[in-house]
Design an enzyme around this catalytic site. Structure first.
Site, short mmCIF file in Angstrom:
data_model
loop_
_atom_site.label_atom_id
_atom_site.label_comp_id
_atom_site.label_asym_id
_atom_site.label_seq_id
_atom_site.Cartn_x
_atom_site.Cartn_y
_atom_site.Cartn_z
N HIS A 193 6.59 -1.69 3.23
CA HIS A 193 6.55 -3.06 3.73
C HIS A 193 7.84 -3.25 4.52
CE1 HIS A 193 3.75 -3.62 0.24
NE2 HIS A 193 3.06 -4.07 1.27
N ASP A 247 10.57 -3.60 2.22
CA ASP A 247 10.93 -2.40 1.44
C ASP A 247 12.05 -1.67 2.18
OD1 ASP A 247 8.92 -2.63 -0.56
OD2 ASP A 247 7.46 -1.66 0.75
C1 XLS Z 1 -2.70 -3.55 -1.04
C2 XLS Z 1 -1.76 -2.74 -0.42
C3 XLS Z 1 -0.75 -3.36 0.39
C4 XLS Z 1 -0.76 -2.72 1.72
C5 XLS Z 1 0.35 -2.94 2.59
O1 XLS Z 1 -3.61 -2.92 -1.58
O2 XLS Z 1 -1.35 -1.64 -1.11
O3 XLS Z 1 0.44 -3.35 -0.28
O4 XLS Z 1 -1.22 -1.44 1.77
O5 XLS Z 1 0.60 -4.27 2.72
#
Ligand code: XLS
Ligand code: MG
Length: 355
Positions: free
Chosen positions: A58, A61
């Site tokens: 993200h 992150d």
């Molecule tokens: C939800 C996700 C999310 C995305 C990125 O399932 O894992 O975190 O992949 O935002």
């Protein structure tokens, strides 16, 4: 042209990734964290050790608390993460704008009823794209977490689709090369999502100004939550040449989003996901295999990455099963329309029993 390839003669080339959120502290809506947070550098080291080639991020992150940082500070911190990746021998697969933590995204991002909040979501997405470039990631992922309604009357669903399209168009203009992947999910945290399935995501891609750069990410659990078969969802996106990433995991039916280890609930369903990727030649155009799996809350600190190594091992074992399937026998059974026998053969093959 979409879906040109109709034969099954190719094989896939696989690179694996996960995100920092996949090594978590075990908090859930009913209980506090049960493990200590691991530093990003340790997560990268674990990725390398387990045989992963990449990490997903993200935007925050990579650059925590980025709403309160200047462009110069964001750049400095993103470049530091890029250096950490280089040192660890890893690539960044994607960056995703986290549009569900800020007070400005309580009612959604691109579909928020407040225009100032919609502007925030778009500006934040542009920053996520800039961070992706700094990390040398080729894609950004839009998990449209809060783009939906808690009660039906609160938003105009037709307008909401157009708002998401317009936001994507702004992102396409912001960067001439970045590829945008839509990761649909039918519900949670919202009651009803505007883009709940891969069919909706593909349709939306064609509404944008550059459909070639708007593609999809299928997550196993999200398909199952929509009552659909994940391998069929993958096949649908592949037929449009729009499947550019997957989030493999597992899910025990219509429950909360479980993100269980890949194959842990339904091995045959997992086998068919690997098969559909393999038969397309997945990965040859740079597509990644992401494992969006969650540590069980009961797991102790020292063994908090087993869900990742186990999921990777299961993928590889199932790939072996796909590659050793007796295609001649399968074709004969299909020709004879003896699907009961085909069913039996597949089960014997998966169980490792002599057929
Ligand atoms: C939800 C996700 C999310 C995305 C990125 O399932 O894992 O975190 O992949 O935002
Ligand atoms: Mg996911």
């Amino acid at each position: 042209m979409a879906g040109k390839q109709t034969t099954t003669a190719v094989t896939g080339v696989y690179r694996f990734s996960f995100g920092p959120w996949n090594i978590d502290e075990g908090a859930d809506p009913f209980g506090p964290p049960v493990r200590k947070p691991e530093a990003l550098a340790r997560k990268m080291a674990a990725a390398k050790r387990m045989g992963f080639q990449g990490m997903q991020f993200h935007d925050d992150d990579a650059v925590p608390d980025l709403d309160n940082k200047s462009a110069a500070v964001i750049e400095k911190e993103a470049r530091r993460v890029k250096k950490m990746l280089d040192d660890a021998g890893l690539k960044a697969e994607f960056v995703a704008p986290r549009l569900w933590f800020s007070p400005k995204t309580i009612d959604g991002g691109y579909t928020n009823n407040d225009p100032a909040c919609r502007t925030y979501a778009i500006e934040r997405s542009k920053i996520a794209i800039d961070i992706a470039n700094m990390l040398d990631a080729k894609t950004i992922v839009l998990w449209l977490a809060r783009e939906g309604t808690y009660i039906r009357e609160s938003k105009n669903a037709r307008l909401a689709v157009l708002q998401i399209r317009d936001a994507i168009n702004v992102m396409l203009d912001h960067d001439p090369k970045m590829v945008i992947l839509i990761e649909p999910k039918p519900n949670e945290p919202v009651d009803s999502a505007i883009i709940p399935t891969i069919g909706h995501a593909v349709g939306l891609a064609y509404m944008t100004k550059d459909p070639d750069r708007v593609c999809c990410l299928v997550e196993t659990a999200h398909s199952i939550l929509a009552g659909l078969d994940p391998s069929d969802d993958m096949a649908y996106a592949l037929a449009h040449d729009k499947l550019k990433s997957v989030h493999l995991n597992d899910q025990g039916g219509l429950k909360f989003d479980q993100d269980k280890s890949f194959g842990s609930y339904n091995l045959r369903r997992a086998f068919n996901q690997v098969r559909v990727l393999e038969e397309y030649g997945y990965g040859r155009k740079g597509e990644w295999v992401g494992l969006d799996v969650k540590t069980m809350r009961t797991q102790k600190q020292a063994v908090n990455t087993k869900h990742l190594s186990n999921s990777l091992a299961t993928f590889k074992a199932l790939l072996e099963k796909v590659r050793t399937l007796d295609r001649k026998l399968e074709a004969e059974l299909i020709k004879a329309r003896d699907y009961e026998e085909l069913d039996r053969y597949i089960l014997c093959h998966l169980m490792g029993r002599k057929y």
